[in-house]
Design an enzyme around this catalytic site. Sequence first.
Site, PDB file in Angstrom:
ATOM      1  CB  SER A   1       6.846 -11.882   4.770  1.00  0.00           C
ATOM      2  OG  SER A   1       7.684 -12.846   4.080  1.00  0.00           O
TER       3      SER A   1
ATOM      4  CD  GLU B   1      12.402 -21.668   5.810  1.00  0.00           C
ATOM      5  OE1 GLU B   1      13.471 -20.745   5.948  1.00  0.00           O
ATOM      6  OE2 GLU B   1      11.297 -21.699   6.319  1.00  0.00           O
ATOM      7  CB  ALA B   2      16.846 -20.374  -0.726  1.00  0.00           C
TER       8      ALA B   2
HETATM    9  P1  ADP Z   1       7.134 -17.262   5.897  1.00  0.00           P
HETATM   10  O1  ADP Z   1       7.275 -18.414   4.740  1.00  0.00           O
HETATM   11  O2  ADP Z   1       7.422 -16.168   4.989  1.00  0.00           O
HETATM   12  O3  ADP Z   1       7.829 -17.366   7.012  1.00  0.00           O
HETATM   13  P2  ADP Z   1       4.342 -18.376   5.871  1.00  0.00           P
HETATM   14  O4  ADP Z   1       3.920 -18.539   4.312  1.00  0.00           O
HETATM   15  O5  ADP Z   1       4.804 -19.588   6.541  1.00  0.00           O
HETATM   16  O6  ADP Z   1       5.585 -17.317   6.140  1.00  0.00           O
HETATM   17  O7  ADP Z   1       3.202 -17.864   6.741  1.00  0.00           O
HETATM   18  C1  ADP Z   1       2.658 -16.716   6.433  1.00  0.00           C
HETATM   19  C2  ADP Z   1       1.289 -16.799   7.379  1.00  0.00           C
HETATM   20  O8  ADP Z   1       1.935 -16.458   8.775  1.00  0.00           O
HETATM   21  C3  ADP Z   1       0.435 -15.542   7.321  1.00  0.00           C
HETATM   22  O9  ADP Z   1      -0.561 -16.123   6.338  1.00  0.00           O
HETATM   23  C4  ADP Z   1      -0.400 -15.635   8.517  1.00  0.00           C
HETATM   24  O10 ADP Z   1      -1.369 -16.526   8.709  1.00  0.00           O
HETATM   25  C5  ADP Z   1       0.619 -15.993   9.602  1.00  0.00           C
HETATM   26  N1  ADP Z   1       1.182 -15.109  10.449  1.00  0.00           N
HETATM   27  C6  ADP Z   1       1.632 -14.971  11.596  1.00  0.00           C
HETATM   28  N2  ADP Z   1       2.234 -13.982  12.241  1.00  0.00           N
HETATM   29  C7  ADP Z   1       2.327 -13.205  11.222  1.00  0.00           C
HETATM   30  C8  ADP Z   1       2.556 -11.757  11.219  1.00  0.00           C
HETATM   31  N3  ADP Z   1       3.210 -11.184  12.013  1.00  0.00           N
HETATM   32  N4  ADP Z   1       2.582 -11.141   9.909  1.00  0.00           N
HETATM   33  C9  ADP Z   1       1.839 -11.717   8.921  1.00  0.00           C
HETATM   34  N5  ADP Z   1       1.389 -13.065   9.036  1.00  0.00           N
HETATM   35  C10 ADP Z   1       1.481 -13.906   9.956  1.00  0.00           C
HETATM   36 MG    MG Z   2       8.624 -20.260   5.103  1.00  0.00          MG
END
Ligand code: ADP
Ligand code: MG
Length: 187
Positions: free
Chosen positions: A24, A93-94
């Site tokens: 997200s 990753e809290a």
């Molecule tokens: P989180 O920390 O919430 O897991 P990240 O900040 O690491 O997310 O990564 C977000 C990025 O993941 C988005 O900008 C996009 O490039 C990528 N991404 C991959 N799959 C998806 C998806 N299903 N929905 C939105 N973004 C996605």
């Molecule tokens: Mg993350």
Amino acid sequence: MFIEPNISKIPVGWIEVICGSMFSGKTEELIRRLIRAKIANQNTLIFKPSIDIRYNHTDIVSHDQKSLPSLPVNQARQILDQSQDAQVVGIDEAQFFDSELVDICEQLALQGKRVIVAGLDMDFKKQPFGPMPQLLAIADYITKLHAVCVICGGVAGYSYRQDPNKEQVLVGEKDKYQARCRTCYHL
Ligand code: ADP
Ligand code: MG
């Protein structure tokens, strides 16, 4: 007679929580806020649980490969011990930390620090994850982010696990998880 406290002499800290499903953009948003704090010449520190070594042993790394150096720690208490000089404390990753993280964040804020916490609000079973519910309760500011549902392209709030393992903690990537909306989660 009631004497007003001189609030200008009290350091004001606060707690921001960034939550949502996997993919997200929580880590991206955490990185964005921390880079802006650095631009403002604020002393920043980032922590992550040692368990999260998906991309890198030390840096926090988003799924989009944006990264910042971080300090991996085993226990929430180590965050307090190592944050003395920081004005801004980031925690990624809290959900993987122990429940003591809630009190640690409160103490950091009381010391006048800006605390920015990112984590999964729910696990793959849609259950509240680790210390996140309490952190959301005590937060001054909350941001809930959403991913894109990989099935229908809608708004995804859930982390769907594709792996048969039923343990709550299973560190993984697209090989193990998909972002799904409320409807497609049940397909
Ligand atoms: P989180 O920390 O919430 O897991 P990240 O900040 O690491 O997310 O990564 C977000 C990025 O993941 C988005 O900008 C996009 O490039 C990528 N991404 C991959 N799959 C998806 C998806 N299903 N929905 C939105 N973004 C996605
Ligand atoms: Mg993350």
